[in-house]
Enzyme design. Structure first.
Site, PDB file in Angstrom:
ATOM      1  N   LYS A  59      41.491 -37.928-122.808  1.00  0.00           N
ATOM      2  CA  LYS A  59      41.347 -36.616-123.383  1.00  0.00           C
ATOM      3  C   LYS A  59      41.390 -36.604-124.947  1.00  0.00           C
ATOM      4  CE  LYS A  59      43.718 -34.788-119.239  1.00  0.00           C
ATOM      5  NZ  LYS A  59      44.939 -33.944-118.593  1.00  0.00           N
ATOM      6  N   TYR A  99      38.055 -28.497-112.724  1.00  0.00           N
ATOM      7  CA  TYR A  99      39.587 -28.078-112.394  1.00  0.00           C
ATOM      8  C   TYR A  99      39.508 -26.878-111.449  1.00  0.00           C
ATOM      9  CZ  TYR A  99      41.334 -31.336-116.228  1.00  0.00           C
ATOM     10  OH  TYR A  99      41.589 -32.739-116.691  1.00  0.00           O
ATOM     11  N   ASN A 162      48.260 -34.859-121.898  1.00  0.00           N
ATOM     12  CA  ASN A 162      48.940 -35.903-121.257  1.00  0.00           C
ATOM     13  C   ASN A 162      48.005 -37.298-120.945  1.00  0.00           C
ATOM     14  OD1 ASN A 162      47.098 -35.149-119.441  1.00  0.00           O
ATOM     15  ND2 ASN A 162      48.455 -34.941-117.628  1.00  0.00           N
ATOM     16  N   HIS A 165      43.065 -38.123-117.686  1.00  0.00           N
ATOM     17  CA  HIS A 165      42.695 -37.911-116.251  1.00  0.00           C
ATOM     18  C   HIS A 165      42.437 -38.903-115.449  1.00  0.00           C
ATOM     19  CE1 HIS A 165      41.104 -35.850-112.834  1.00  0.00           C
ATOM     20  NE2 HIS A 165      40.205 -36.684-112.876  1.00  0.00           N
ATOM     21  N   GLU A 176      33.774 -37.031-108.843  1.00  0.00           N
ATOM     22  CA  GLU A 176      34.102 -37.094-110.042  1.00  0.00           C
ATOM     23  C   GLU A 176      33.030 -37.874-110.726  1.00  0.00           C
ATOM     24  OE1 GLU A 176      38.691 -35.530-110.148  1.00  0.00           O
ATOM     25  OE2 GLU A 176      37.867 -37.663-110.660  1.00  0.00           O
TER      26      GLU A 176
END
Length: 203
Positions: A59, A99, A162, A165, A176
């Site tokens: 990220k 998402y 965080n 992913h 994905e």
């Protein structure tokens, strides 16, 4: 002439050492692998053919904090194989798809802003039980609750920022990977160190 003579005199001892290593390690392993591959061909499977693939997104928080090398190194040191990797800029369209289960949540605009702050790095990792292995390595979604030793536990303090992913199931991983990679961007190869990562009957 003296140098050549010295090298010549050392050669038998060197060759003996190499021969001993090959006879006691490499040749034994090759014999086992050859036997395994022979049996696998009869069954229609090949070494590495039962490995899973999973998607990881590094990220923007990882990019901006210069943690890319630290995170990738952990995956590689674990023995996971990088089958595909690239940097790309995400937009709201692909994030709404990725998402979809969070689109109606009040924090979704903040999530979009966070995930589009910089380019991300998407990675396709391959290995035995890769999905479960990577999920265990990443830790709990909220980094504050993630166990020390996990990626989020060591590098994060947030539920949103965080670090990574990671796909949560083999089925979602397949979806994905197709979302973020073209078929010709995924490479099916096995590293030469594979024999140091798995026993022949695990492949």
């Amino acid at each position: 002439m003296c140098i050549n003579t010295a090298l010549y005199r050392r050669m038998p001892r060197t060759l003996t050492c190499i021969s001993h290593y090959l006879n006691t390690d490499f040749f034994v392993f090759c014999s086992k692998m050859a036997n395994f591959e022979s049996k696998s061909k009869k069954k229609g499977t090949f070494p590495g053919s039962n490995m899973e693939q999973t998607l990881v997104i590094l990220k923007p928080s990882t990019i901006r904090r210069f943690l890319v090398g630290d995170v990738l190194t952990r995956f590689q040191h674990k023995g996971l194989i990088i089958s595909g990797i690239k940097m790309m800029q995400l937009d709201e369209t692909i994030l709404r798809e990725h998402y979809a289960h969070l689109v109606d949540r009040p924090f979704f605009p903040d999530l979009v802003e966070s995930m589009t702050a910089t380019p991300v790095i998407v990675v396709c990792l391959k290995g035995k039980d890769a999905v479960a292995v990577v999920r265990a390595m990443t830790g709990s979604t909220n980094s504050r609750n993630a166990a020390p030793g996990t990626i989020r536990g060591d590098f994060g303090m947030s539920g949103q920022e965080n670090i990574v992913h990671a796909s949560d199931s083999p089925e979602n991983a397949a979806v994905e990977i197709k979302r973020f990679f073209h078929p010709d961007e995924i490479f099916d190869y096995l590293p030469c160190a594979l024999r140091l990562l798995y026993a022949p009957d695990e492949l």
